[in-house]
Design an enzyme around this catalytic site. Structure first.
Site, PDB file in Angstrom:
ATOM      1  N   LYS A 118      -1.312   6.338  -5.986  1.00 21.23           N
ATOM      2  CA  LYS A 118      -2.252   6.504  -4.716  1.00 21.23           C
ATOM      3  C   LYS A 118      -1.546   7.356  -3.823  1.00 21.23           C
ATOM      4  O   LYS A 118      -2.089   7.907  -2.823  1.00 21.23           O
ATOM      5  CB  LYS A 118      -2.980   5.052  -4.308  1.00 21.23           C
ATOM      6  CG  LYS A 118      -1.692   3.863  -4.131  1.00 21.23           C
ATOM      7  CD  LYS A 118      -2.667   2.564  -3.847  1.00 21.23           C
ATOM      8  CE  LYS A 118      -1.768   1.588  -3.864  1.00 21.23           C
ATOM      9  NZ  LYS A 118      -0.372   1.363  -3.364  1.00 21.23           N
ATOM     10  N   ARG A 170       3.990  -8.025  -8.520  1.00 22.94           N
ATOM     11  CA  ARG A 170       3.298  -7.173  -7.646  1.00 22.94           C
ATOM     12  C   ARG A 170       1.973  -6.827  -8.430  1.00 22.94           C
ATOM     13  O   ARG A 170       0.916  -6.617  -8.166  1.00 22.94           O
ATOM     14  CB  ARG A 170       4.059  -5.800  -7.521  1.00 22.94           C
ATOM     15  CG  ARG A 170       4.778  -6.017  -6.281  1.00 22.94           C
ATOM     16  CD  ARG A 170       5.834  -4.746  -6.133  1.00 22.94           C
ATOM     17  NE  ARG A 170       5.257  -3.488  -6.106  1.00 22.94           N
ATOM     18  CZ  ARG A 170       5.666  -2.267  -6.287  1.00 22.94           C
ATOM     19  NH1 ARG A 170       6.844  -2.266  -7.053  1.00 22.94           N
ATOM     20  NH2 ARG A 170       5.094  -1.347  -6.000  1.00 22.94           N
ATOM     21  N   ARG A 199      12.807   2.227  -5.364  1.00 18.91           N
ATOM     22  CA  ARG A 199      12.451   1.105  -4.554  1.00 18.91           C
ATOM     23  C   ARG A 199      12.997   0.042  -4.836  1.00 18.91           C
ATOM     24  O   ARG A 199      12.995  -0.215  -6.184  1.00 18.91           O
ATOM     25  CB  ARG A 199      10.819   1.156  -4.319  1.00 18.91           C
ATOM     26  CG  ARG A 199      10.399   2.196  -3.367  1.00 18.91           C
ATOM     27  CD  ARG A 199       8.985   2.488  -3.447  1.00 18.91           C
ATOM     28  NE  ARG A 199       8.419   1.055  -3.360  1.00 18.91           N
ATOM     29  CZ  ARG A 199       6.806   0.975  -3.349  1.00 18.91           C
ATOM     30  NH1 ARG A 199       5.973   1.966  -2.971  1.00 18.91           N
ATOM     31  NH2 ARG A 199       6.189  -0.096  -3.459  1.00 18.91           N
ATOM     32  N   ARG A 223      -5.635  -4.771   0.878  1.00 17.61           N
ATOM     33  CA  ARG A 223      -5.104  -5.560  -0.398  1.00 17.61           C
ATOM     34  C   ARG A 223      -6.097  -6.682  -0.822  1.00 17.61           C
ATOM     35  O   ARG A 223      -5.744  -7.259  -1.814  1.00 17.61           O
ATOM     36  CB  ARG A 223      -3.880  -5.873  -0.069  1.00 17.61           C
ATOM     37  CG  ARG A 223      -2.736  -4.737  -0.218  1.00 17.61           C
ATOM     38  CD  ARG A 223      -2.546  -4.266  -1.728  1.00 17.61           C
ATOM     39  NE  ARG A 223      -1.026  -4.078  -2.016  1.00 17.61           N
ATOM     40  CZ  ARG A 223      -0.322  -2.920  -1.746  1.00 17.61           C
ATOM     41  NH1 ARG A 223      -0.751  -1.739  -0.911  1.00 17.61           N
ATOM     42  NH2 ARG A 223       0.986  -2.874  -2.109  1.00 17.61           N
TER      43      ARG A 223
HETATM   44  P1  AMP Z   1       2.966  -0.074  -1.737  1.00 19.98           P
HETATM   45  O1  AMP Z   1       3.801   0.898  -1.010  1.00 19.98           O
HETATM   46  O2  AMP Z   1       1.385   0.298  -1.238  1.00 19.98           O
HETATM   47  O3  AMP Z   1       3.011  -0.465  -3.319  1.00 19.98           O
HETATM   48  O4  AMP Z   1       3.411  -1.485  -0.991  1.00 19.98           O
HETATM   49  C1  AMP Z   1       4.680  -2.166  -1.191  1.00 19.98           C
HETATM   50  C2  AMP Z   1       4.760  -3.515  -0.926  1.00 19.98           C
HETATM   51  O5  AMP Z   1       4.343  -3.804   0.763  1.00 19.98           O
HETATM   52  C3  AMP Z   1       3.647  -4.426  -1.402  1.00 19.98           C
HETATM   53  O6  AMP Z   1       4.269  -4.995  -2.747  1.00 19.98           O
HETATM   54  C4  AMP Z   1       3.614  -5.427  -0.477  1.00 19.98           C
HETATM   55  O7  AMP Z   1       4.859  -6.437  -0.591  1.00 19.98           O
HETATM   56  C5  AMP Z   1       3.650  -4.909   0.943  1.00 19.98           C
HETATM   57  N1  AMP Z   1       2.397  -4.355   1.349  1.00 19.98           N
HETATM   58  C6  AMP Z   1       1.920  -3.041   1.533  1.00 19.98           C
HETATM   59  N2  AMP Z   1       0.388  -3.020   1.918  1.00 19.98           N
HETATM   60  C7  AMP Z   1       0.316  -4.311   2.066  1.00 19.98           C
HETATM   61  C8  AMP Z   1      -1.098  -5.126   2.525  1.00 19.98           C
HETATM   62  N3  AMP Z   1      -2.078  -4.021   2.670  1.00 19.98           N
HETATM   63  N4  AMP Z   1      -1.130  -6.595   2.720  1.00 19.98           N
HETATM   64  C9  AMP Z   1      -0.183  -7.061   2.153  1.00 19.98           C
HETATM   65  N5  AMP Z   1       1.165  -6.517   1.836  1.00 19.98           N
HETATM   66  C10 AMP Z   1       1.322  -5.168   1.720  1.00 19.98           C
END
Ligand code: AMP
Length: 225
Positions: free
Chosen positions: A18, A177, A166, A94
């Site tokens: 994404k 996750r 990461r 989310r």
């Molecule tokens: P991502 O880069 O979208 O995979 O997000 C990395 C991490 O950030 C996730 O595993 C969550 O810990 C946190 N995170 C990102 N977006 C959200 C969200 N909308 N709500 C809660 N936690 C989030």
């Protein structure tokens, strides 16, 4: 202060592409890209109060509490300094609670979600992508040492920044996750599907192939018409 005219949501499992596809949409369709994951990582890097509080959740692969995420999103949506045809939300909402908060926030400005694209991938592809992912520490562009290697190992093709794995792509965090994400995505697909806003798109294949499918599934409004 007015919000951008179009609101598009991109759903996908972690590692589902994404971020890459959202950046592509941003460039080609003049959309703002709002990634809560990227904003949280930036907040962590800048050691802001939200960044410090969010760090332990992110490292464990758990969702950051809604109040923190919503504060970031509210600020970003109201920042109209970037001229664009709309906004693409990547990694937000989310949860159902976040989706409802987003609906309320948009309604305040006479707007609503216009379309939701859900990228569908097999579990095997997701694990392979996460374990090979590298992210630019400067601009956030994503690479894969297997599927999309940079021209020079460890160096971002876009800005010359350092590429890093990461923290939350570790095996321990990934299983958290994936299960948290599956549950949330299912609820969101029901929420938006019931309103006729959901398009499911095959997320397997090259970046170009997936992007072509996304373009074909975009709602017909404004810049997409
Ligand atoms: P991502 O880069 O979208 O995979 O997000 C990395 C991490 O950030 C996730 O595993 C969550 O810990 C946190 N995170 C990102 N977006 C959200 C969200 N909308 N709500 C809660 N936690 C989030």
């Amino acid at each position: 202060m007015s919000l951008p005219p179009l609101t598009l949501i991109l759903l996908a499992p972690p590692g589902g592409g994404k971020g890459t596809q959202a950046r592509r949409l941003m460039k080609e369709l003049n959309l703002s890209h709002l990634s809560t994951g990227q904003m949280l990582r930036q907040a962590q890097h800048d050691r802001t109060p939200i960044g410090i509080r969010a760090a332990e959740f992110i490292r464990a692969g758990l969702l950051v509490p809604d109040d923190m995420v919503l504060e970031l999103v509210r600020d970003a949506l109201q920042d109209d300094s970037t001229p664009s045809s709309g906004v693409i939300l990547d990694g937000f909402p989310r949860t159902l609670a976040q989706a409802e908060a987003l609906d309320e926030l948009l309604a305040l400005h006479g707007r609503a979600v216009d379309g939701v694209i859900s990228l569908e991938l097999s579990p095997e592809t997701i694990v392979a992508r996460l374990s090979s992912r590298r992210v630019c520490s400067s601009c956030g562009t994503e690479f894969s040492v297997v599927f999309r290697p940079p021209s020079v190992p460890g160096v971002c093709d876009e800005c010359g920044g350092d590429l890093e794995a990461r923290d939350d792509d570790s095996l321990a965090a990934v299983s958290n996750r994936l299960s948290v994400a599956d549950e949330g995505r299912l609820q969101l697909k029901e929420h938006y599907g019931a309103r006729g806003l959901l398009a499911e798109v095959d997320g397997e294949g090259s970046v170009e192939e997936v992007f072509a499918r996304i373009r074909g599934a975009l709602p017909r409004k404004g810049c997409y018409a």
